[in-house]
Design a protein around this motif. Structure first.
Motif, PDB file in Angstrom:
ATOM      1  N   ALA A  85       0.865  -1.125  -0.121  1.00 37.55           N
ATOM      2  CA  ALA A  85       0.174  -0.053   0.147  1.00 37.55           C
ATOM      3  C   ALA A  85       0.821   1.266  -0.044  1.00 37.55           C
ATOM      4  CB  ALA A  85      -0.804  -0.042   1.001  1.00 37.55           C
ATOM      5  N   ARG A  86       1.863   1.243   0.855  1.00 35.97           N
ATOM      6  CA  ARG A  86       2.750   2.419   1.032  1.00 35.97           C
ATOM      7  C   ARG A  86       3.451   2.552  -0.373  1.00 35.97           C
ATOM      8  NH1 ARG A  86       3.617   4.237   5.950  1.00 35.97           N
ATOM      9  NH2 ARG A  86       2.859   2.988   7.550  1.00 35.97           N
ATOM     10  N   ARG A  87       3.863   1.605  -1.159  1.00 41.17           N
ATOM     11  CA  ARG A  87       4.795   1.616  -2.610  1.00 41.17           C
ATOM     12  C   ARG A  87       3.750   2.152  -3.422  1.00 41.17           C
ATOM     13  NH1 ARG A  87       8.604  -3.651  -3.349  1.00 41.17           N
ATOM     14  NH2 ARG A  87       9.077  -3.997  -1.341  1.00 41.17           N
ATOM     15  N   ALA A  88       2.367   1.702  -3.420  1.00 35.99           N
ATOM     16  CA  ALA A  88       1.517   2.181  -4.574  1.00 35.99           C
ATOM     17  C   ALA A  88       1.056   3.915  -4.111  1.00 35.99           C
ATOM     18  CB  ALA A  88       0.013   1.592  -4.169  1.00 35.99           C
ATOM     19  N   VAL A 100      -7.235  -4.140   5.644  1.00 36.69           N
ATOM     20  CA  VAL A 100      -6.487  -5.299   5.479  1.00 36.69           C
ATOM     21  C   VAL A 100      -7.508  -6.597   5.477  1.00 36.69           C
ATOM     22  CG1 VAL A 100      -4.424  -6.669   5.638  1.00 36.69           C
ATOM     23  CG2 VAL A 100      -4.208  -4.313   5.775  1.00 36.69           C
ATOM     24  N   ALA A 101      -7.661  -7.241   4.338  1.00 37.37           N
ATOM     25  CA  ALA A 101      -8.262  -8.552   4.346  1.00 37.37           C
ATOM     26  C   ALA A 101      -7.160  -9.651   4.056  1.00 37.37           C
ATOM     27  CB  ALA A 101      -9.471  -8.603   3.682  1.00 37.37           C
ATOM     28  N   GLU A 102      -6.565 -10.559   4.918  1.00 38.94           N
ATOM     29  CA  GLU A 102      -5.609 -11.385   4.524  1.00 38.94           C
ATOM     30  C   GLU A 102      -5.747 -12.402   3.212  1.00 38.94           C
ATOM     31  OE1 GLU A 102      -3.205 -12.541   8.038  1.00 38.94           O
ATOM     32  OE2 GLU A 102      -2.511 -10.635   7.919  1.00 38.94           O
ATOM     33  N   ASP A 103      -7.000 -12.567   2.899  1.00 43.46           N
ATOM     34  CA  ASP A 103      -7.318 -13.205   1.767  1.00 43.46           C
ATOM     35  C   ASP A 103      -7.533 -12.514   0.541  1.00 43.46           C
ATOM     36  OD1 ASP A 103      -9.628 -12.304   2.391  1.00 43.46           O
ATOM     37  OD2 ASP A 103     -10.987 -14.161   1.999  1.00 43.46           O
ATOM     38  N   ASP A 104      -7.579 -11.256   0.638  1.00 41.56           N
ATOM     39  CA  ASP A 104      -7.820 -10.362  -0.707  1.00 41.56           C
ATOM     40  C   ASP A 104      -7.055  -8.947  -0.748  1.00 41.56           C
ATOM     41  OD1 ASP A 104      -8.925  -8.809  -2.745  1.00 41.56           O
ATOM     42  OD2 ASP A 104     -10.884  -8.494  -1.737  1.00 41.56           O
ATOM     43  N   PRO A 105      -5.753  -9.194  -1.181  1.00 43.24           N
ATOM     44  CA  PRO A 105      -4.876  -7.936  -1.201  1.00 43.24           C
ATOM     45  C   PRO A 105      -5.276  -6.922  -2.007  1.00 43.24           C
ATOM     46  CG  PRO A 105      -4.041  -9.686  -2.351  1.00 43.24           C
ATOM     47  CD  PRO A 105      -5.321 -10.342  -2.007  1.00 43.24           C
ATOM     48  N   PHE A 106      -6.403  -7.203  -2.971  1.00 43.93           N
ATOM     49  CA  PHE A 106      -6.780  -5.935  -3.807  1.00 43.93           C
ATOM     50  C   PHE A 106      -7.750  -5.008  -3.093  1.00 43.93           C
ATOM     51  CE2 PHE A 106      -6.478  -9.159  -7.407  1.00 43.93           C
ATOM     52  CZ  PHE A 106      -5.297  -8.976  -7.788  1.00 43.93           C
ATOM     53  N   ASN A 107      -8.164  -5.403  -1.999  1.00 42.73           N
ATOM     54  CA  ASN A 107      -9.194  -4.522  -0.976  1.00 42.73           C
ATOM     55  C   ASN A 107      -8.224  -3.551  -0.336  1.00 42.73           C
ATOM     56  OD1 ASN A 107     -10.671  -3.615   1.052  1.00 42.73           O
ATOM     57  ND2 ASN A 107     -11.697  -5.426   1.289  1.00 42.73           N
ATOM     58  N   CYS A 108      -7.048  -4.044   0.294  1.00 43.67           N
ATOM     59  CA  CYS A 108      -6.403  -3.057   0.710  1.00 43.67           C
ATOM     60  C   CYS A 108      -5.356  -1.936  -0.370  1.00 43.67           C
ATOM     61  CB  CYS A 108      -4.977  -3.646   1.464  1.00 43.67           C
ATOM     62  SG  CYS A 108      -3.812  -2.519   2.226  1.00 43.67           S
ATOM     63  N   LEU A 109      -5.107  -2.627  -1.402  1.00 47.64           N
ATOM     64  CA  LEU A 109      -4.370  -1.936  -2.408  1.00 47.64           C
ATOM     65  C   LEU A 109      -5.288  -0.945  -3.099  1.00 47.64           C
ATOM     66  CD1 LEU A 109      -1.819  -1.613  -4.084  1.00 47.64           C
ATOM     67  CD2 LEU A 109      -2.714  -3.272  -5.687  1.00 47.64           C
ATOM     68  N   TYR A 110      -6.411  -1.441  -3.588  1.00 43.97           N
ATOM     69  CA  TYR A 110      -7.318  -0.312  -4.249  1.00 43.97           C
ATOM     70  C   TYR A 110      -7.955   0.802  -3.202  1.00 43.97           C
ATOM     71  CZ  TYR A 110      -5.648  -2.377  -8.576  1.00 43.97           C
ATOM     72  OH  TYR A 110      -4.805  -2.826  -9.340  1.00 43.97           O
ATOM     73  N   GLN A 168      -9.056   3.873 -13.788  1.00 42.78           N
ATOM     74  CA  GLN A 168      -8.509   4.176 -14.912  1.00 42.78           C
ATOM     75  C   GLN A 168      -7.094   3.957 -15.085  1.00 42.78           C
ATOM     76  OE1 GLN A 168     -11.106   5.949 -14.217  1.00 42.78           O
ATOM     77  NE2 GLN A 168     -12.692   6.268 -15.593  1.00 42.78           N
ATOM     78  N   LEU A 169      -6.164   4.340 -13.914  1.00 44.16           N
ATOM     79  CA  LEU A 169      -4.844   4.469 -13.939  1.00 44.16           C
ATOM     80  C   LEU A 169      -4.442   3.050 -12.941  1.00 44.16           C
ATOM     81  CD1 LEU A 169      -4.191   8.125 -13.051  1.00 44.16           C
ATOM     82  CD2 LEU A 169      -3.892   6.862 -15.140  1.00 44.16           C
ATOM     83  N   GLY A 170      -5.018   2.908 -11.849  1.00 48.20           N
ATOM     84  CA  GLY A 170      -4.699   1.872 -10.824  1.00 48.20           C
ATOM     85  C   GLY A 170      -5.084   0.310 -11.446  1.00 48.20           C
ATOM     86  N   ARG A 171      -5.943   0.189 -12.155  1.00 49.76           N
ATOM     87  CA  ARG A 171      -6.352  -1.025 -12.638  1.00 49.76           C
ATOM     88  C   ARG A 171      -6.100  -1.181 -14.317  1.00 49.76           C
ATOM     89  NH1 ARG A 171     -10.721  -0.465  -8.679  1.00 49.76           N
ATOM     90  NH2 ARG A 171     -10.433  -2.492  -7.269  1.00 49.76           N
ATOM     91  N   SER A 172      -5.191  -0.265 -14.595  1.00 52.41           N
ATOM     92  CA  SER A 172      -4.829  -0.242 -16.016  1.00 52.41           C
ATOM     93  C   SER A 172      -3.654  -1.459 -16.219  1.00 52.41           C
ATOM     94  CB  SER A 172      -3.912   0.840 -16.544  1.00 52.41           C
ATOM     95  OG  SER A 172      -2.895   1.069 -15.760  1.00 52.41           O
ATOM     96  N   ALA A 173      -3.576  -2.189 -17.556  1.00 52.50           N
ATOM     97  CA  ALA A 173      -2.638  -2.912 -17.735  1.00 52.50           C
ATOM     98  C   ALA A 173      -1.222  -2.607 -17.571  1.00 52.50           C
ATOM     99  CB  ALA A 173      -2.896  -3.520 -19.221  1.00 52.50           C
ATOM    100  N   ALA A 174      -0.763  -1.304 -17.749  1.00 49.44           N
ATOM    101  CA  ALA A 174       0.561  -0.790 -17.481  1.00 49.44           C
ATOM    102  C   ALA A 174       0.721  -1.112 -15.934  1.00 49.44           C
ATOM    103  CB  ALA A 174       0.583   0.520 -17.999  1.00 49.44           C
ATOM    104  N   PHE A 175      -0.130  -0.387 -15.288  1.00 52.11           N
ATOM    105  CA  PHE A 175       0.135  -0.359 -13.553  1.00 52.11           C
ATOM    106  C   PHE A 175       0.091  -1.558 -12.935  1.00 52.11           C
ATOM    107  CE2 PHE A 175      -0.678   0.998  -9.364  1.00 52.11           C
ATOM    108  CZ  PHE A 175       0.281   1.773  -9.164  1.00 52.11           C
ATOM    109  N   ALA A 186       4.287   3.862 -20.204  1.00 52.84           N
ATOM    110  CA  ALA A 186       5.654   3.668 -20.076  1.00 52.84           C
ATOM    111  C   ALA A 186       5.776   4.028 -18.581  1.00 52.84           C
ATOM    112  CB  ALA A 186       6.426   4.396 -20.845  1.00 52.84           C
ATOM    113  N   HIS A 187       5.594   5.252 -18.068  1.00 51.34           N
ATOM    114  CA  HIS A 187       5.592   5.580 -16.656  1.00 51.34           C
ATOM    115  C   HIS A 187       4.928   4.701 -15.629  1.00 51.34           C
ATOM    116  CE1 HIS A 187       7.957   9.222 -17.613  1.00 51.34           C
ATOM    117  NE2 HIS A 187       6.995   9.385 -18.721  1.00 51.34           N
ATOM    118  N   LEU A 188       3.647   4.635 -15.999  1.00 55.40           N
ATOM    119  CA  LEU A 188       2.679   3.499 -15.134  1.00 55.40           C
ATOM    120  C   LEU A 188       3.457   2.203 -14.976  1.00 55.40           C
ATOM    121  CD1 LEU A 188      -0.896   4.233 -16.466  1.00 55.40           C
ATOM    122  CD2 LEU A 188       0.409   4.984 -14.095  1.00 55.40           C
ATOM    123  N   ALA A 189       3.852   1.793 -16.117  1.00 53.20           N
ATOM    124  CA  ALA A 189       4.586   0.331 -16.109  1.00 53.20           C
ATOM    125  C   ALA A 189       5.851   0.185 -15.363  1.00 53.20           C
ATOM    126  CB  ALA A 189       4.908  -0.126 -17.578  1.00 53.20           C
TER     127      ALA A 189
END
Lengths: 492, 492
Positions: B206-209, B243-253, B296-303, B434-437
């Protein structure tokens, strides 16, 4: 609604806003992002503006004139509100605003000067603060709130105390403390505790100690801060501590000290919440609760025996042979410059020095430009060795930079009250040591809650201590305790 | 001082006190001791009393009448203050107090009812809240702040929006979203991410994101909360996550979403601080910033390609073969009851349901006792399967219990604005992927800061989005984006 109920409803909101201000202070010192300081200053200024307007609201005078207290607690509440109102109204608004501005800037300048060991950088600021506080004290004295400017400032922290009475108290204490200090420092010093004590273990130990003293975690929490403090009242009383990995006693005894302050605010009867009776009654009484936890109880042989066992659990072998050696290490007396690191024997000597110097500053008999020389001469005379640099001398404390003149003596008053309360508490709880040795200070906490804390501001400070102890407070119990304890520890 | 400068000085303090109120809310949801809730309620009530008195202070009308704005920003500040004053003054004090009381109690009742799946337990409370808000909306509408009660409530969250225009927008969106949903759910589903993802690693990610999106840690911090939120403005903007330890996308997004809100408040030009221009201009625009970051950014293929690499570093093999499979898992569409867990395709369908039902509740054409049946019928019609229990139906959201009627549609407006901004941003930054990737969203953050965030409240919402995009906002860019993205992901 009667004038009394109008006034109490108004005061209730003021007390609530005051607690918010205190909570913002906690936030700033613990969790606030570094970059938020400027914005926070503006937020706090807005809230302080609201509080100042409320504390000087002219309707208070009308309500006070018409109020009929329904009972003794109500009468005391009226007295306290009247006292606050007289103090707030006696200071011209311009002066109050200028003091707020000057002291908010001065702390940073002091911190820079201390870091650079540069007295000259601090002097213009200190001169300004002294002048403003002298002017404030004079305005308060002119309104009948003290015999002179210094007494009027003192009245803000310890209502009922005077410089004359405190000076006489210190004159009685000094010879016995000096004699004890010289005897102790002339004897072989016990071994000190040395080693590396990881922060996580220290926080674990701090939590165990806080629990041992009955700190209520449901109404509090512990965090790290540069300078430990306790804040809040009632059901939200938070403590802070600090960690030095080469000195576990710093964290441990800072924590126990703050738990003492917190126990007071957690222990006040809920019916006093949001009234003028809902907070600790004075700085001296507050300090008595922190000191008795930290020193008379926390540094006792019984309790340090329990701590010794806890430290073995947390850190493994602490490098001292037994609980007796550990108790001696906890209470080790050493020559030092710094008040906050002073042991029980020497602490009050540090206060006497500051008390005399700040009286002279406010009284106008000592110029700020002569303060460093006066401090250093007095330190040499009192402690027998010379100050090596200003950060170890007149720049060591934050207090004067933020305008706290008249505050230092309440620390010694707290020690004196703690000595009296400890004598009474030991008489009432003859088996206390057995509990302390098992890591349970709750009989003492309960006794203090019943006899000191529950009434909140209901009684004046000296009356409160007298009721709790069954005798009027004097320095004798503290000095007797210190002599007995340290003559035994140092085999004198 | 002129009337203008008097008014702005007064408003400055009000804004500062409002930020304190928000900070207390953060404290309550993150660090406050459990036992402090009752005391805190009294503290907040006192502060809200001060704020209400300031917002309805009759001097504001006098100052507004005499004020001459020195520039366009000043003129806009006067408009915003006048709007706030009209809203605050239009609601009788008794009604405002009763609403505050009722909504503060209702949230707990709603939580109990949801936990017990017991609609009947919530209905009397909901009926009271609906009646009070309808009365408030009518008072606001009578003061010219909306064509009817619902529009007047909506005006409090999204000035300039009307139910008629939002309804027409939803009518245009629905067929394309339904068609896309049906096509996607008819196609083979991609593999989901499964496994155990320890909390510490999730917070690291989460901090990295947050850093990838340019969150300024010097002016913020991250903590845990039951329901993630962002709070504050300027140099103190804090985010929370869960944080849900079975679902990292919850915390991340959740984190990336809140970083979007926080970036907006961190990005407003400092000169607007403590003025009416110093906050995000509307709920819809605010949500556009969180949605474009999250979706649009966080769930893009690049990111998500970068996230895939980060997750491998933090957790080891996440159990998906490659970045493409990971991108598909992040964007997996599935049938579900819960709005907050909905994917980009179905999210706005959840909002349309609530929008129509709450309009009917406030308009008086739907009785609270008929709400459950109406919800369930509508859900079946819109989503094609039946609600299994009230906690998955009309009891799922906190909003109505705390009186938030007119708030839900701003979520969809945020999605719509995000779609427009994304189109404009991609045109301006052709090499963004390219930056998002590489885990760097800062070109997008910088573009949004310059085009949306820096002006704060200077422009009305639609004007702001139009200036940023170069075209008036419509639903077309969002729908085009969703169709392109999900048809590709599902090979339709």
């Amino acid at each position: 609604m009667t004038a009394f109920s109008h006034l109490m409803a108004f005061q209730r909101e003021t007390e609530a806003l005051g607690l918010i201000s205190e909570r913002l202070g906690w936030d700033r010192e613990t969790v606030m992002p570094r970059g938020a300081a400027g914005q926070r200053a503006e937020e706090v200024a807005a809230l302080e503006g609201v509080l100042h307007a409320r504390r000087t609201d002219p309707r208070i005078a009308d309500w006070l004139a018409g109020a009929q207290a329904p009972d003794a607690a109500g009468a005391r509440a009226l007295d306290l509100i009247a006292h606050q109102y007289r103090r707030a109204s006696a200071v011209p608004a311009d002066l109050a605003a200028e003091l707020a501005r000057a002291t908010s800037l001065a702390q940073g300048i002091w911190a820079e000067a201390r870091a650079a060991d540069d007295v000259a950088r601090f002097l213009p600021t200190l001169a300004r603060i002294v002048a403003l506080r002298r002017e404030e004290g004079a305005a308060l004295a002119a309104a009948g709130l003290g015999a002179d400017a210094y007494d009027a400032l003192l009245d803000g922290y310890e209502p009922g105390a005077t410089a004359a009475s405190l000076g006489a108290m210190f004159d009685r204490m000094r010879p016995r403390l000096v004699a004890l200090r010289e005897a102790v420092l002339g004897a072989p010093a016990p071994r000190a505790l040395t080693g590396h004590f990881p922060a996580a273990g220290q926080m674990d130990l701090a939590r165990r100690a806080a629990a041992a003293f009955g700190y209520d975690w449901n109404r509090g929490r512990i965090d790290l801060a540069v300078h430990p403090f306790s804040s809040g009242s009632g059901s939200d009383v938070r403590i802070t501590t600090r960690v030095a990995e080469d000195d576990p006693f710093n964290c441990l005894y800072s924590t126990i000290h703050e738990v003492g302050h917190a126990a007071y605010e957690q222990g006040i009867a809920p019916l006093h919440a949001f009234t003028p009776l809902g907070r600790g009654v004075s700085m001296g009484v507050h300090e008595s609760q922190s000191r008795i936890f930290e020193n008379q109880l926390g540094r006792s042989a019984a309790f340090t025996g329990w701590v010794f066992g806890q430290m073995q659990q947390v850190f493994g072998d602490p490098g001292l042979p037994d609980a007796a050696a550990f108790h001696a290490a906890v209470n080790r007396v050493h020559a030092g410059y710094i008040r906050t690191e002073a042991d029980e024997v020497q602490y009050n000597l540090h206060i006497m020095l500051r008390f005399d110097l700040e009286r002279a500053l406010i009284g106008g008999t000592l110029a700020v430009t002569d303060l460093e020389a006066a401090w250093n001469a007095r330190f040499l005379a009192d402690f027998g060795f010379a100050v090596d640099r200003p950060a170890n001398g007149m720049l060591q404390d934050v207090h004067w930079s933020v305008g706290l003149f008249g505050y230092f003596p309440t620390y010694s008053l707290g020690n004196l009250y703690a000595g009296c309360l400890h004598q009474a508490l030991r008489a009432a709880l003859p088996d206390l040591d057995a509990h302390l040795a098992a890591g349970d200070a709750s009989p003492a906490t309960d006794w203090l809650r019943d006899h000191v804390q529950r009434p909140g501001g209901l009684y004046r400070p000296v009356e409160l201590i007298t009721r709790a102890c069954g005798f009027a407070p004097t320095e004798a119990p503290l000095l007797d305790y210190l002599e007995t304890k340290f003559r035994a520890l140092y085999r004198l």
